[in-house]
Write an enzyme that holds these catalytic residues in place. Structure first.
Site, PDB file in Angstrom:
ATOM      1  N   GLU A 100     -17.649   6.111 -15.440  1.00 51.44           N
ATOM      2  CA  GLU A 100     -17.295   4.744 -15.819  1.00 51.44           C
ATOM      3  C   GLU A 100     -17.153   4.663 -17.334  1.00 51.44           C
ATOM      4  O   GLU A 100     -17.909   5.302 -18.068  1.00 51.44           O
ATOM      5  CB  GLU A 100     -18.394   3.772 -15.360  1.00 51.44           C
ATOM      6  CG  GLU A 100     -18.079   3.038 -14.064  1.00 51.44           C
ATOM      7  CD  GLU A 100     -17.022   1.940 -14.216  1.00 51.44           C
ATOM      8  OE1 GLU A 100     -16.050   2.110 -14.990  1.00 51.44           O
ATOM      9  OE2 GLU A 100     -17.173   0.913 -13.546  1.00 51.44           O
ATOM     10  N   ASP A 101     -16.181   3.886 -17.760  1.00 47.65           N
ATOM     11  CA  ASP A 101     -16.039   3.647 -19.196  1.00 47.65           C
ATOM     12  C   ASP A 101     -17.184   2.777 -19.710  1.00 47.65           C
ATOM     13  O   ASP A 101     -17.765   3.044 -20.749  1.00 47.65           O
ATOM     14  CB  ASP A 101     -14.688   2.987 -19.491  1.00 47.65           C
ATOM     15  CG  ASP A 101     -14.376   1.826 -18.550  1.00 47.65           C
ATOM     16  OD1 ASP A 101     -15.064   1.691 -17.511  1.00 47.65           O
ATOM     17  OD2 ASP A 101     -13.447   1.053 -18.834  1.00 47.65           O
ATOM     18  N   ASP A 104     -21.466  -3.134 -17.653  1.00 46.38           N
ATOM     19  CA  ASP A 104     -21.791  -4.404 -18.295  1.00 46.38           C
ATOM     20  C   ASP A 104     -22.802  -5.129 -17.389  1.00 46.38           C
ATOM     21  O   ASP A 104     -23.971  -4.795 -17.384  1.00 46.38           O
ATOM     22  CB  ASP A 104     -20.462  -5.157 -18.464  1.00 46.38           C
ATOM     23  CG  ASP A 104     -20.567  -6.464 -19.220  1.00 46.38           C
ATOM     24  OD1 ASP A 104     -21.274  -6.509 -20.226  1.00 46.38           O
ATOM     25  OD2 ASP A 104     -19.919  -7.442 -18.808  1.00 46.38           O
ATOM     26  N   PHE A 153     -18.433  -7.930 -26.758  1.00 52.88           N
ATOM     27  CA  PHE A 153     -17.190  -7.418 -26.191  1.00 52.88           C
ATOM     28  C   PHE A 153     -16.594  -6.336 -27.087  1.00 52.88           C
ATOM     29  O   PHE A 153     -16.513  -6.496 -28.302  1.00 52.88           O
ATOM     30  CB  PHE A 153     -16.200  -8.564 -26.006  1.00 52.88           C
ATOM     31  CG  PHE A 153     -15.053  -8.210 -25.124  1.00 52.88           C
ATOM     32  CD1 PHE A 153     -15.203  -8.210 -23.751  1.00 52.88           C
ATOM     33  CD2 PHE A 153     -13.825  -7.853 -25.663  1.00 52.88           C
ATOM     34  CE1 PHE A 153     -14.144  -7.865 -22.924  1.00 52.88           C
ATOM     35  CE2 PHE A 153     -12.759  -7.510 -24.849  1.00 52.88           C
ATOM     36  CZ  PHE A 153     -12.925  -7.514 -23.478  1.00 52.88           C
ATOM     37  N   ARG A 166      -6.259  -0.550 -25.113  1.00 50.29           N
ATOM     38  CA  ARG A 166      -6.701   0.638 -24.368  1.00 50.29           C
ATOM     39  C   ARG A 166      -6.354   1.932 -25.093  1.00 50.29           C
ATOM     40  O   ARG A 166      -7.027   2.938 -24.954  1.00 50.29           O
ATOM     41  CB  ARG A 166      -6.025   0.681 -22.988  1.00 50.29           C
ATOM     42  CG  ARG A 166      -6.440  -0.419 -22.044  1.00 50.29           C
ATOM     43  CD  ARG A 166      -5.975  -0.075 -20.636  1.00 50.29           C
ATOM     44  NE  ARG A 166      -6.021  -1.199 -19.709  1.00 50.29           N
ATOM     45  CZ  ARG A 166      -7.112  -1.585 -19.051  1.00 50.29           C
ATOM     46  NH1 ARG A 166      -8.251  -0.960 -19.240  1.00 50.29           N
ATOM     47  NH2 ARG A 166      -7.063  -2.612 -18.226  1.00 50.29           N
TER      48      ARG A 166
HETATM   49  P1  IMP Z   1     -19.396  -4.999 -14.988  1.00 52.71           P
HETATM   50  O1  IMP Z   1     -19.793  -6.328 -15.532  1.00 52.71           O
HETATM   51  O2  IMP Z   1     -20.438  -3.934 -15.253  1.00 52.71           O
HETATM   52  O3  IMP Z   1     -19.009  -5.061 -13.544  1.00 52.71           O
HETATM   53  O4  IMP Z   1     -18.096  -4.576 -15.776  1.00 52.71           O
HETATM   54  C1  IMP Z   1     -16.884  -5.026 -15.279  1.00 52.71           C
HETATM   55  C2  IMP Z   1     -15.713  -4.525 -16.031  1.00 52.71           C
HETATM   56  O5  IMP Z   1     -15.518  -5.416 -17.071  1.00 52.71           O
HETATM   57  C3  IMP Z   1     -15.770  -3.159 -16.664  1.00 52.71           C
HETATM   58  O6  IMP Z   1     -15.417  -2.121 -15.808  1.00 52.71           O
HETATM   59  C4  IMP Z   1     -14.732  -3.328 -17.726  1.00 52.71           C
HETATM   60  O7  IMP Z   1     -13.447  -3.138 -17.189  1.00 52.71           O
HETATM   61  C5  IMP Z   1     -14.899  -4.761 -18.114  1.00 52.71           C
HETATM   62  N1  IMP Z   1     -15.752  -4.889 -19.306  1.00 52.71           N
HETATM   63  C6  IMP Z   1     -17.058  -5.147 -19.411  1.00 52.71           C
HETATM   64  N2  IMP Z   1     -17.459  -5.215 -20.683  1.00 52.71           N
HETATM   65  C7  IMP Z   1     -16.345  -4.988 -21.420  1.00 52.71           C
HETATM   66  C8  IMP Z   1     -16.086  -4.915 -22.838  1.00 52.71           C
HETATM   67  O8  IMP Z   1     -16.964  -5.071 -23.710  1.00 52.71           O
HETATM   68  N3  IMP Z   1     -14.800  -4.679 -23.202  1.00 52.71           N
HETATM   69  C9  IMP Z   1     -13.793  -4.496 -22.305  1.00 52.71           C
HETATM   70  N4  IMP Z   1     -13.990  -4.557 -20.990  1.00 52.71           N
HETATM   71  C10 IMP Z   1     -15.247  -4.792 -20.551  1.00 52.71           C
HETATM   72 MG    MG Z   2     -13.884  -0.455 -15.674  1.00 45.87          MG
END
Ligand code: IMP
Ligand code: MG
Length: 369
Positions: A100-101, A104, A153, A166
């Site tokens: 995973e990149d 969050d 963010f 990206r």
């Molecule tokens: P989650 O909240 O862990 O489910 O993250 C959901 C998705 O939100 C991630 O896979 C990213 O695509 C996007 N995301 C969360 N935080 C960031 C950020 O700081 N920058 C850009 N995309 C984000």
């Molecule tokens: Mg993602």
């Protein structure tokens, strides 16, 4: 600093740091997996860059594939139901490492776990390049974490803001304070700072912070700071730095959403200018320009005596107090011209003429910033 759509971002994590972090993850994973040939599964879109760099650093044989989570089209419920696209491979009995990149809230990870619970994998490991511990709300174990970051963010290295960013090789963090025009309006007493500030704040949607006005408000309301400030002002002297800085900080914080500020009567010393730079920096911003209104001494004295007749300000009534203030201004504050000149932020503007002409001169400086 970079701009994507309407937002500004500042450099946060360099490509070298990212590279080193991926190297560490690849080493750790390859050590843990021994001779096992893992299947690395990248979660699109964000992880494309990470996966590419990661597998190049992985020192042993491995497989690579990608999946994508997509919301069901047309479904708008409180709970976003997602499905998995692209998992065509049989993963039965395999060791799968999710790449995973960023993690969050962990919502995406929960979906991955839900979807993989139907696959008969040997083991499922989670590796994420970026992790926001303060945002994470789930209990799933994160086996490999590259870099922990604050809950702000970020963009770059696969991560987007509304699809932009990206392609950036480094990571940038959102600026909490968006772009501001912060002006220091400078000039001796009677130069017309207050008058011009009134026009400029309208035109550019700025918040005018006149140290003098802030003091007078405090004095009128007999606050502790106000009474302290009064004893200095009555003598035509400057108020001590710390008192001024504390008041100013409060004013800036009161107007956190401002498009910018006009500082009028501040800073007056190098120490204050430094403090103001630090204050702006702490708000992710900076001083855009110092604009000095240039007016002859005798013109100033006449203007102030005139104002004293109607303003009721005790420091405008007496010519020797006025001249003392003007002298004090040049003695103590001329050095600020050097301070801002050194940053290429000093602009002198002729302060003699009609109010409108002077506004026009000031605007042309601001419009060219
Ligand atoms: P989650 O909240 O862990 O489910 O993250 C959901 C998705 O939100 C991630 O896979 C990213 O695509 C996007 N995301 C969360 N935080 C960031 C950020 O700081 N920058 C850009 N995309 C984000
Ligand atoms: Mg993602």
């Amino acid at each position: 600093m970079i701009k994507l759509h309407d937002k500004y971002f500042k450099p946060f994590i360099s490509s070298q740091e990212i590279d080193a972090s991926i190297e560490r993850m690849a080493d750790a994973i390859s050590k843990d997996l021994g001779d096992e040939v893992p299947v690395f599964v990248g979660i699109l879109n964000g992880s494309f860059m990470l996966v590419s760099d990661f597998v190049k650093k992985y020192p042993k044989p491995c497989e690579v594939t990608f999946i994508k989570l997509a919301s069901y089209e047309g479904v708008k419920s409180t709970e976003d139901i997602q499905r998995l696209i692209g998992l065509t491979q049989d993963l039965t009995g395999r060791t799968v490492v999710i790449l995973e990149d960023i993690i969050d809230t962990g919502n995406t990870l929960a979906e991955i776990h839900r979807i993989f619970s139907n696959e008969q994998v040997k083991s499922l490991k989670i590796a994420t390049l970026f992790y926001k511990p303060d945002a994470y709300k789930k209990d799933f174990k994160l086996h490999y974490i590259g870099i922990e970051i604050p809950d702000k963010f970020i963009v770059g290295y696969g991560l987007d803001y509304d699809q932009l960013g990206r392609n950036l090789p480094a990571v940038y963090q959102i600026k909490e304070t968006q772009h501001m025009t912060n002006l220091v309006l400078f000039g001796p007493p009677g130069a017309g700072k207050g008058t011009q500030a009134t026009f400029l704040k309208e035109k550019y949607n700025l918040v005018h912070i006149s140290t003098g006005d802030v003091f007078r408000f405090n004095i009128k309301n007999k606050t502790a700071l106000g009474m302290l400030a009064k004893s200095f002002m009555d003598k035509g002297e400057l108020v001590p730095d710390q008192v001024t800085i504390d008041m100013l900080n409060a004013e800036v914080e009161k107007n956190a959403d401002a498009k910018g500020f006009i500082f009028d009567g501040f800073p007056r010393t190098n120490a204050q200018a430094d403090a103001l730079d630090k204050l702006m920096d702490s708000k992710d911003s900076s001083i855009s320009a110092m604009i000095a209104l240039e007016v002859d001494d005798d013109v100033l004295v006449n203007r102030l005596l005139e104002r004293g007749k109607t303003s009721g300000r005790p420091d405008d009534a007496d010519e020797s107090v006025i001249r003392n203030r003007i002298t004090e201004y040049y003695n103590k504050t001329a050095i600020l011209k050097d301070f801002y000149s050194a940053q290429n932020k000093y602009f002198g503007v002729d302060g003699v003429g009609s109010i409108k002409d002077i506004t026009t001169r000031l605007s042309s400086v601001i419009d060219n910033l």
